[in-house]
Design a protein around this motif. Structure first.
Motif, mmCIF file in Angstrom:
data_model
loop_
_atom_site.group_PDB
_atom_site.id
_atom_site.type_symbol
_atom_site.label_atom_id
_atom_site.label_comp_id
_atom_site.label_asym_id
_atom_site.label_seq_id
_atom_site.Cartn_x
_atom_site.Cartn_y
_atom_site.Cartn_z
ATOM 1 N N ASP A 91 3.937 6.127 -4.073
ATOM 2 C CA ASP A 91 3.410 5.878 -5.198
ATOM 3 C C ASP A 91 2.107 5.177 -5.408
ATOM 4 O O ASP A 91 1.085 5.246 -5.775
ATOM 5 C CB ASP A 91 4.195 5.950 -6.548
ATOM 6 C CG ASP A 91 3.572 6.121 -7.860
ATOM 7 O OD1 ASP A 91 3.139 6.942 -8.177
ATOM 8 O OD2 ASP A 91 3.597 4.824 -8.440
ATOM 9 N N ARG A 92 2.659 3.749 -4.819
ATOM 10 C CA ARG A 92 1.573 2.747 -5.031
ATOM 11 C C ARG A 92 0.404 3.086 -3.945
ATOM 12 O O ARG A 92 -0.801 2.723 -4.232
ATOM 13 C CB ARG A 92 2.359 1.319 -4.494
ATOM 14 C CG ARG A 92 2.462 0.690 -5.796
ATOM 15 C CD ARG A 92 3.233 -0.617 -5.415
ATOM 16 N NE ARG A 92 4.644 -0.739 -5.530
ATOM 17 C CZ ARG A 92 5.676 -1.042 -4.918
ATOM 18 N NH1 ARG A 92 5.275 -1.736 -3.787
ATOM 19 N NH2 ARG A 92 6.845 -0.901 -5.410
ATOM 20 N N ARG A 95 -2.049 5.123 -5.630
ATOM 21 C CA ARG A 95 -2.634 4.349 -6.716
ATOM 22 C C ARG A 95 -3.705 3.304 -6.249
ATOM 23 O O ARG A 95 -4.882 3.300 -6.783
ATOM 24 C CB ARG A 95 -1.743 3.366 -7.461
ATOM 25 C CG ARG A 95 -1.478 3.617 -8.750
ATOM 26 C CD ARG A 95 -0.248 2.852 -9.391
ATOM 27 N NE ARG A 95 0.743 3.864 -10.087
ATOM 28 C CZ ARG A 95 0.427 4.717 -11.104
ATOM 29 N NH1 ARG A 95 -0.757 4.651 -11.508
ATOM 30 N NH2 ARG A 95 1.204 5.467 -11.205
ATOM 31 N N ALA A 130 -3.918 9.337 -10.486
ATOM 32 C CA ALA A 130 -4.088 8.958 -8.962
ATOM 33 C C ALA A 130 -4.242 10.009 -8.170
ATOM 34 O O ALA A 130 -3.827 9.899 -6.734
ATOM 35 C CB ALA A 130 -2.774 8.279 -8.424
#
Ligand SMILES: Nc1ncnc2c1ncn2[C@@H]1O[C@H](COP(=O)(O)OP(=O)(O)OP(=O)(O)O)[C@@H](O)[C@H]1O
Ligand SMILES: [Mg+2]
Length: 501
Positions: A91-92, A95, A130
């Protein structure tokens, strides 16, 4: 803005480009046998496109970690993280739009599937804000989206297959552009392969893969035959991002090295006595020679597991144990005889030699039902029976130790080559003349003598057999590691019915 990635050269010497924007919405599938240059191709694509697009590499062999130095990819070692962490990390990654290599080299097969599933799932489930474009490269995609059940647990396999399906089928809207490579199309789940609109096909040996490739590309099978003769680093490209017509491309050089650099020259050890060498090569007890070269990461066994045959048991017995139904030895023998008889009936059918195992299996099941025989062997067990029967092995011999050694070696070969290998083994075991090309073609399920000859050449390349020609043009085939060889036989002879079942 169109960004043309230079992939290499065409036969005419012009630059072959790949339209990056188009690729991001139409995905890419690369196929080619081991050593055809798939990983090199992926590396070329990654290096050339690194300045233009975020990249994620799912790397089962730790091959691509060297991209980090030059292109700044972050290497994530799967062994250092839990699955839950990998979801969050993914997820990061989205992002912050960081290019990464997910290195799965140091974890077991099943964990490879779980980690890939977690990471791909995290990429897929990222928040809408994102969803910028990411090229997601998966090497050895058949591991993560296998066509058939393999050794890994069902749960791990399902999770990674679902993640791969999401990537290839539903990823586009979310900015995920799948680029996948596989050694064997036939081993890759169909729905995953079908979603790519761009293809790069490298050297492909087996008919079954060629047929799948031809179907995917909408080519005539005969046209696809050219994939067989492609050299290393040469691919046929087709698709909206590549070329409207099949285009032969030689892939250009790369800037970073593969961690698994190719074979290096090593002087051979001082020669031992001819006798000792012969013993080592032809009579070793362990079936190591015909197996694929050892890899750093543990490899899953062939997914078809046609034979888990080190501990081969007749299917009937196997089955009865699974169901905890105790059959006496006599009963199970009688049952095995029944199954063998029915199999023989199936094989007596017209053209049975050229029909696929799955078709023959249907026929077999119907006959079992008619005879009210319960608990039929499953398809894998049926394939074993079929291969043994086609090789003309009597059931008593099939359970013997010598034949078990043969089966263990056959297991290392692709399924459709196994029948021919078994036929050669049986011929050698009995000291009979080497079967003719026509006989081998029949065991291969083909009418083509050329195919039979190419298969022999390929098995020799794999170090499973050694062929030589005696005076008078008679062919002798030796089975590496078993220490047997056939007598000389006429390659141009007719089909020997007594040899090919
Ligand atoms: N276009 C090319 N130019 C120069 N060398 C190449 C080219 N393609 C491949 N090679 C070299 O050939 C060897 C095999 O290539 P590569 O590792 O890419 O094969 P592969 O198809 O990925 O095989 P596998 O399925 O076993 O992983 C490597 O050493 C690679 O550097
Ligand atoms: Mg590779």
């Amino acid at each position: 803005m169109t960004i043309g990635i230079e992939m290499g050269q065409t036969r005419q010497g012009t630059v072959a480009t790949l339209d990056l924007e188009e690729l991001l919405s139409t995905r890419l599938l690369v196929q080619g046998n081991s050593g055809s240059g798939k990983s090199h191709l992926l590396r070329r694509l990654l290096e050339q496109s690194a300045p233009w697009v975020q990249q994620v590499v799912v790397d089962p062999e730790g091959d691509f970690v060297t991209l980090a130095e030059r292109h700044g990819h972050l290497v994530i070692d799967a062994a250092d993280h839990s699955e839950a962490t990998l979801v969050r990390v993914a997820d990061r990654v989205r992002r912050h739009r960081v290019s990464v290599v997910l290195n799965l080299d140091s974890v077991e097969v099943e964990a490879q599937l779980r980690c890939a599933a977690a990471f791909l799932g995290g990429l897929f489930d990222a928040d809408r804000d994102a969803w910028s474009p990411v090229m997601v490269v998966v090497d050895e995609a058949q591991l993560f989206a296998p066509a058939m059940a393999g050794e890994a647990s069902d749960e791990a396999r399902r999770a990674s297959l679902a993640a791969m399906t999401n990537l290839m089928c539903r990823g586009r809207k979310r900015g995920l552009a799948g680029v996948i490579a596989t050694q064997r199309l036939a081993k890759l789940a169909k729905n995953v392969a079908a979603e790519a609109s761009n293809f790069m096909m490298g050297r492909t040996f087996l008919d079954i893969d060629m047929a799948r490739a031809a179907d995917l590309l909408g080519m005539e099978r005969r046209q696809a035959e050219t994939f067989r003769d492609l050299e290393r680093g040469h691919f046929v490209a087709l698709g909206p991002a590549l070329s409207r017509r099949p285009l032969a491309i030689q892939i250009g050089g790369v800037e970073t090295a593969s961690r698994s650099a190719g074979p290096q020259l090593v002087p051979p050890p001082a020669p031992a006595s001819a006798e000792a060498t012969r013993e080592m090569i032809l009579n070793s007890a362990e079936p190591e020679v015909a197996r694929p070269a050892p890899r750093r990461a543990p490899r899953p066994p062939p997914s078809d597991i046609m034979m888990q045959l080190a501990q081969y048991q007749p299917p009937a017995l196997h089955r009865s144990q699974a169901e905890a139904v105790e059959l006496t030895a006599e009963q199970s023998e009688a049952r095995q005889r029944q199954l063998d008889l029915i199999l023989r009936q199936v094989l007596a059918g017209e053209d049975a030699a050229f029909r696929q195992a799955s078709m023959l299996y249907q026929d077999f099941l119907v006959r079992l039902r008619i005879q009210e025989i319960e608990g039929p062997p499953d398809l894998a067990a049926f394939r074993r029976m079929l291969a043994t029967a086609r090789a003309g092995i009597a059931p008593e011999v099939a359970e013997g130790e010598a034949w078990q050694a043969v089966l263990a070696r056959a297991e290392a070969l692709p399924e459709d080559a196994q029948g021919v290998y078994l036929l050669l083994a049986r011929t050698a075991m009995e000291g009979l003349p080497c079967p003719s090309d026509a006989t081998l073609a029949r065991a291969y399920g083909s009418h083509s003598l050329g195919r039979a000859r190419r298969l022999l050449a390929w098995m020799e390349e794999q170090k499973a057999i050694v062929c030589r020609t005696e005076r008078g043009g008679r062919r002798v085939v030796a089975l590496v590691g078993l220490g047997w060889e056939t007598a000389g036989g006429d390659p141009d002879g007719p089909v020997q019915d007594s040899v090919a079942a």
